[in-house]
Motif scaffolding. Sequence first.
Motif, mmCIF file in Angstrom:
data_model
loop_
_atom_site.group_PDB
_atom_site.id
_atom_site.type_symbol
_atom_site.label_atom_id
_atom_site.label_comp_id
_atom_site.label_asym_id
_atom_site.label_seq_id
_atom_site.Cartn_x
_atom_site.Cartn_y
_atom_site.Cartn_z
ATOM 1 N N ILE A 1 -6.051 -0.430 4.664
ATOM 2 C CA ILE A 1 -6.574 -1.373 5.645
ATOM 3 C C ILE A 1 -5.391 -2.073 6.297
ATOM 4 O O ILE A 1 -4.487 -2.568 5.604
ATOM 5 C CB ILE A 1 -7.518 -2.406 4.988
ATOM 6 C CG1 ILE A 1 -8.756 -1.697 4.425
ATOM 7 C CG2 ILE A 1 -7.927 -3.477 5.995
ATOM 8 C CD1 ILE A 1 -9.678 -2.602 3.645
ATOM 9 N N VAL A 2 -5.370 -2.098 7.610
ATOM 10 C CA VAL A 2 -4.289 -2.753 8.350
ATOM 11 C C VAL A 2 -4.590 -4.242 8.447
ATOM 12 O O VAL A 2 -5.671 -4.639 8.893
ATOM 13 C CB VAL A 2 -4.133 -2.147 9.755
ATOM 14 C CG1 VAL A 2 -3.053 -2.879 10.534
ATOM 15 C CG2 VAL A 2 -3.796 -0.657 9.667
ATOM 16 N N THR A 3 -3.649 -5.076 8.003
ATOM 17 C CA THR A 3 -3.789 -6.531 8.093
ATOM 18 C C THR A 3 -2.636 -7.098 8.900
ATOM 19 O O THR A 3 -1.682 -6.383 9.231
ATOM 20 C CB THR A 3 -3.797 -7.172 6.694
ATOM 21 O OG1 THR A 3 -2.473 -7.115 6.135
ATOM 22 C CG2 THR A 3 -4.768 -6.451 5.764
ATOM 23 N N SER A 4 -2.707 -8.380 9.201
ATOM 24 C CA SER A 4 -1.648 -9.018 9.986
ATOM 25 C C SER A 4 -0.312 -9.022 9.262
ATOM 26 O O SER A 4 0.747 -9.093 9.886
ATOM 27 C CB SER A 4 -2.058 -10.460 10.326
ATOM 28 O OG SER A 4 -2.310 -11.196 9.136
ATOM 29 N N SER A 5 -0.342 -8.909 7.937
ATOM 30 C CA SER A 5 0.903 -8.887 7.154
ATOM 31 C C SER A 5 1.332 -7.477 6.776
ATOM 32 O O SER A 5 2.266 -7.293 6.009
ATOM 33 C CB SER A 5 0.725 -9.729 5.885
ATOM 34 O OG SER A 5 -0.349 -9.246 5.103
ATOM 35 N N GLY A 6 0.614 -6.467 7.293
ATOM 36 C CA GLY A 6 0.962 -5.084 7.017
ATOM 37 C C GLY A 6 -0.166 -4.336 6.322
ATOM 38 O O GLY A 6 -1.180 -4.938 5.944
ATOM 39 N N PRO A 7 -0.018 -3.015 6.123
ATOM 40 C CA PRO A 7 -1.078 -2.221 5.487
ATOM 41 C C PRO A 7 -1.261 -2.608 4.020
ATOM 42 O O PRO A 7 -0.301 -2.906 3.323
ATOM 43 C CB PRO A 7 -0.572 -0.778 5.618
ATOM 44 C CG PRO A 7 0.499 -0.827 6.657
ATOM 45 C CD PRO A 7 1.107 -2.185 6.561
ATOM 46 N N ARG A 8 -2.512 -2.597 3.568
ATOM 47 C CA ARG A 8 -2.825 -2.830 2.166
ATOM 48 C C ARG A 8 -3.734 -1.706 1.679
ATOM 49 O O ARG A 8 -4.548 -1.177 2.438
ATOM 50 C CB ARG A 8 -3.513 -4.181 1.980
ATOM 51 C CG ARG A 8 -2.638 -5.364 2.327
ATOM 52 C CD ARG A 8 -3.378 -6.671 2.133
ATOM 53 N NE ARG A 8 -3.783 -6.875 0.744
ATOM 54 C CZ ARG A 8 -4.490 -7.916 0.316
ATOM 55 N NH1 ARG A 8 -4.900 -8.834 1.188
ATOM 56 N NH2 ARG A 8 -4.824 -8.037 -0.958
ATOM 57 N N ARG A 9 -3.578 -1.339 0.425
ATOM 58 C CA ARG A 9 -4.345 -0.231 -0.149
ATOM 59 C C ARG A 9 -5.298 -0.753 -1.220
ATOM 60 O O ARG A 9 -4.950 -1.622 -2.025
ATOM 61 C CB ARG A 9 -3.400 0.819 -0.749
ATOM 62 C CG ARG A 9 -4.088 2.041 -1.337
ATOM 63 C CD ARG A 9 -3.103 3.176 -1.522
ATOM 64 N NE ARG A 9 -2.641 3.666 -0.237
ATOM 65 C CZ ARG A 9 -1.622 4.532 -0.077
ATOM 66 N NH1 ARG A 9 -0.967 4.977 -1.131
ATOM 67 N NH2 ARG A 9 -1.268 4.925 1.130
ATOM 68 N N PHE A 10 -6.512 -0.188 -1.216
ATOM 69 C CA PHE A 10 -7.529 -0.608 -2.170
ATOM 70 C C PHE A 10 -8.219 0.599 -2.792
ATOM 71 O O PHE A 10 -8.341 1.655 -2.160
ATOM 72 C CB PHE A 10 -8.595 -1.480 -1.481
ATOM 73 C CG PHE A 10 -8.059 -2.766 -0.917
ATOM 74 C CD1 PHE A 10 -7.945 -3.893 -1.715
ATOM 75 C CD2 PHE A 10 -7.657 -2.844 0.405
ATOM 76 C CE1 PHE A 10 -7.451 -5.079 -1.213
ATOM 77 C CE2 PHE A 10 -7.150 -4.025 0.930
ATOM 78 C CZ PHE A 10 -7.052 -5.144 0.123
ATOM 79 N N VAL A 11 -8.666 0.419 -4.025
ATOM 80 C CA VAL A 11 -9.492 1.404 -4.718
ATOM 81 C C VAL A 11 -10.904 0.833 -4.772
ATOM 82 O O VAL A 11 -11.104 -0.284 -5.255
ATOM 83 C CB VAL A 11 -8.989 1.675 -6.146
ATOM 84 C CG1 VAL A 11 -9.885 2.698 -6.838
ATOM 85 C CG2 VAL A 11 -7.550 2.162 -6.114
ATOM 86 N N VAL A 12 -11.864 1.583 -4.265
ATOM 87 C CA VAL A 12 -13.242 1.103 -4.166
ATOM 88 C C VAL A 12 -14.162 2.020 -4.966
ATOM 89 O O VAL A 12 -14.098 3.250 -4.823
ATOM 90 C CB VAL A 12 -13.707 1.044 -2.695
ATOM 91 C CG1 VAL A 12 -15.147 0.535 -2.610
ATOM 92 C CG2 VAL A 12 -12.770 0.174 -1.868
ATOM 93 N N HIS A 13 -14.997 1.413 -5.798
ATOM 94 C CA HIS A 13 -16.026 2.154 -6.525
ATOM 95 C C HIS A 13 -17.372 1.503 -6.237
ATOM 96 O O HIS A 13 -17.498 0.278 -6.259
ATOM 97 C CB HIS A 13 -15.781 2.139 -8.034
ATOM 98 C CG HIS A 13 -14.611 2.944 -8.486
ATOM 99 N ND1 HIS A 13 -14.684 4.301 -8.701
ATOM 100 C CD2 HIS A 13 -13.330 2.589 -8.755
ATOM 101 C CE1 HIS A 13 -13.503 4.746 -9.093
ATOM 102 N NE2 HIS A 13 -12.671 3.736 -9.132
ATOM 103 N N SER A 14 -18.370 2.325 -5.990
ATOM 104 C CA SER A 14 -19.737 1.840 -5.837
ATOM 105 C C SER A 14 -20.642 2.713 -6.696
ATOM 106 O O SER A 14 -20.607 3.942 -6.594
ATOM 107 C CB SER A 14 -20.189 1.911 -4.369
ATOM 108 O OG SER A 14 -21.568 1.619 -4.257
#
Length: 347
Positions: free
Chosen positions: A271-284
């Motif tokens: 996800i691109v944020t104002s402070s740079g790209p961030r990575r997430f692991v998502v489980h549903s």
Amino acid sequence: MPGSARIPVLILTGYLGAGKTTVLNRFLAASGARIGVIINDFGDVNVDAALVAGQVDEPVSVAGGCLCCISDPEQLDDAFKKLTRPDLRLDAIVIEGSGVAEPPALLRIVMDSRVPKIRFGGLIEVVDAAHVPQAEAAGWDLEQHVRAAAVVLLTKTDLVTDPEVRTALETRIQQANPHAMIIEAPHGVFDPALFVDASESDDLEFGQLALWNPGETLGEPKTEHDHTHHHHVHHQSVTVEHDGPVDPVALSEFALDPPDSVYRIKAIVDIVTSSGPRRFVVHSVAGYVTVDSMSRGKDEPLASSLVAIGLELDGADLQARLKAVCLPLTTPPATASQLRRLTRFRT
């Protein structure tokens, strides 16, 4: 838990004699995964542990009562802490509740756990399709027990010769819980890959995510059988890999309300944020969402991988819906409020 995989906790419930231990043994024998088991014995004799200990990597017994009634929830957390030791390398933890355990209460105990290394992996209610009237005469409440379930496994369906009886049972389950996935498991046989991945790791590199379900073709769900009534149906999966970021709002909405045919969603996304790209692991899991942060290289290109797993999937529709979550490289950074729509599931 940045950069760490949380272990899914599956809750296996059902009235006495419904076939929970048979289902558990089938699950342990077929999954190929490393499983830890918490066996909730109602009484002083650890009978269930004796039945499954030969196949369990790390069994733990919580004896002397019903899990949903234990006075100190830390007893269960102590078991979680033991089973989440890194040296055990477990892929999943299964809680086999006693026959009198109330599923909503069990779910609440797991969801309220203070052990950060676990995540909820789904509640599976085992129902003996041939003996529901007898169970209800003894005080068991079908509607109460299935309303918290993500999956209802119908055992002994081979003994139900009247199709109207089976239809009536499925109708009652669907009315009590429209979102429950009903799967026939006449001899406790089902596809464990629907619930857990063997040797799952959130540290997998991009491109490996799709290999969790070998042989699948993008947009064409992988399956080995295609019978009606979900009888011996194997899991299917649809994968989308995207060289770019995702929309945190769209992803959170899809994870919260997946199609009825989808049981699990798992994703590694940027996800691109104002402070740079961030990575997430998502489980549903049936709409229960967990999110963890994940480390990424400073100069690593943007990339996202999303997998939907379930039964009888509409591959083209699911692929389109997964692609709708993806954003082009030129998309402006997500706002703080947009990012919070996804990161609120981190606790």
